[in-house]
Design a protein around this motif. Sequence first.
Motif, PDB file in Angstrom:
ATOM      1  N   SER A  49       0.824  -1.208   0.000  1.00 30.61           N
ATOM      2  CA  SER A  49       0.000   0.000   0.000  1.00 30.61           C
ATOM      3  C   SER A  49       0.847   1.242   0.000  1.00 30.61           C
ATOM      4  O   SER A  49       0.520   2.241  -0.623  1.00 30.61           O
ATOM      5  CB  SER A  49      -0.929  -0.003   1.224  1.00 30.61           C
ATOM      6  OG  SER A  49      -0.173  -0.053   2.420  1.00 30.61           O
ATOM      7  N   THR A  94      -0.829   2.365   6.939  1.00 33.80           N
ATOM      8  CA  THR A  94      -2.260   2.303   7.256  1.00 33.80           C
ATOM      9  C   THR A  94      -2.775   3.594   7.886  1.00 33.80           C
ATOM     10  O   THR A  94      -3.981   3.724   8.094  1.00 33.80           O
ATOM     11  CB  THR A  94      -2.546   1.133   8.211  1.00 33.80           C
ATOM     12  OG1 THR A  94      -1.763   1.297   9.412  1.00 33.80           O
ATOM     13  CG2 THR A  94      -2.171  -0.190   7.552  1.00 33.80           C
ATOM     14  N   GLN A 141      -4.298   7.089   8.299  1.00 36.93           N
ATOM     15  CA  GLN A 141      -5.245   7.793   7.435  1.00 36.93           C
ATOM     16  C   GLN A 141      -4.974   9.289   7.325  1.00 36.93           C
ATOM     17  O   GLN A 141      -5.630   9.974   6.542  1.00 36.93           O
ATOM     18  CB  GLN A 141      -6.675   7.581   7.969  1.00 36.93           C
ATOM     19  CG  GLN A 141      -7.120   6.127   7.944  1.00 36.93           C
ATOM     20  CD  GLN A 141      -7.086   5.532   6.550  1.00 36.93           C
ATOM     21  OE1 GLN A 141      -7.532   6.147   5.584  1.00 36.93           O
ATOM     22  NE2 GLN A 141      -6.547   4.313   6.436  1.00 36.93           N
TER      23      GLN A 141
END
Length: 564
Positions: free
Chosen positions: A38, A285, A287
């Motif tokens: 990611s 991860t 945000q």
Amino acid sequence: MDDRELVQMLDQMDLTDSDDEEIVASRSRHPRRIYSDSEASNSESDLEENDSEEVLRNFREVTVANDSEYNPRPQFMEIAGPKHMPERNSIPRAYFDLFFTEEFLSLLRSETNRYARQFLNRVEVPSASRVAEWKATTVSEMRSFIAVLLEMGVTRRPTLFSYWSTNHRHIPWFGQMFSRNRFQLVCRFFHVVDNNKLPARDSPEYDPTAKFELVVIHANNKFKFHYSPHQHLSIDESLVGTKCRTSFIQYLPNKKHHRWGIKFWMLTDVVTHYCLSFFCYRGATDQRNKEEIRKNGLGYVVIHKLLNMGNYLMKGYHVVADNFFTSISLARALFEKGTYLTGTIRNNRKYIPSFMKPKLQEGTSKYARNNETLLLAYRGKKSQKKNVLLLSTYEKAQNKTTIIRKRNAQIEVEKPAIVAEYNKHMGGVDTSNMMLYSYLDERRAIKYWKKVVFSIFSRMVLNAYILYQQNTDGRIKTRLEFITDIIQSITTEWMAEKRIGHDTPLAETSTNVPRIGVRKLPGKLERVCVVCSRKNGGPKRKSRTICNRCNKGLHGVCISSHEC
């Protein structure tokens, strides 16, 4: 027909590059980092199916002979150096107090006492437990606790208990400062923030960095308040080594000092290696700034945040970074904000012209310019399998002579100015980390955030030493002497406070014999310590304190070895 003629012919024919340019299919990864899928997808290193033809046309090949600097160029007008300093040539303790202020120590004391009360109210403690002996800590005790941590970084022992061992290698100083049980209690209840004000672990608002975020904020505020950097700045990562269980721990296999730990992005002054600003990386991860990272890349966001933290934009600073950060869009964005950028760049970044990618002969280079942005493809030696691509908005196409040492001989080597500039200024963060590790106690901690906080404490002391160097005339103490002087000053105050806090025995009140201890000399007077100074012409260690009984020079830590 050479590459330059081929590119000119293609431009005249107005051909698209989809059939003529070689597309590299593999993703280039930084050799020093491992990223999650990611995170890699959010960086600007992803390949484009078709590069922008318009942007490619704007790059033209230039040479050392016909390249010129781009105007207008941001001018650097800042006055570099320490600011808001104590009196020049002050003692090391004065610089320690710049960062460890009374207000900051009061915060540590309040939160430590608060957590101890919460724990005792929540848990039924057996009467035989050392926790039952807890007494509220004070500002002086918190300062002394930090002094013990600093001494542990200087005097390395295999275990915590060994510092209070009574065998033939014992060190009396640790027992004089704290009993073993008291030190463990302070360390156990040490806190920075009220736990009741933090979101629960299962809450979407939970932030694992909240335990130490106040210390990061305090350090950043003090770092920028007391120092203005030189023009050249270095940005890179720094790792606090730990294997504690936390969601944002990183594994960097090519790091030599640590492979597991908590990663910080850090901005340093290249000249003095002073840490200017830093913040914790929360992982892919996280945000926060997710949309901006997806749009511009993680490196783009990190550099802008570090520069904004210290208000270093629009002032003509020159940032040096590695290929994780560097991109053409970042270089242009920073230049529009009055900031230069130099760094290596991956050959699969957006807008890299195709004529810069073919492999060069050894010892050759090729330049391409697009307004303020200068690209360099360079292959220095035969063993170098691929070209090194560098980008700069600071340098122009020129060569510089650098001197290298080889087998006790100095050899002059001519390299492109961008390469010389990058090699000279890139290692600011790595050098700062090496300086930090020299006197850092990296003992394993059960709580990851305590390991981070104690590491930041050492970083604050390192910055204090750099300020001391810049604000002192004549002989400058070594870093070991600087830390030792701070510990000695805190020890003297703590020992005096402990004596005042205890009742005076009747045997001493009935006589005129002074109590065993030390007292401070007036002004800046010093005397040679009768315990730790070597005889027969060896180095002499001076003390600003003397024995209460014999009036001879004596350090507070040497009391146990002194006989009047």
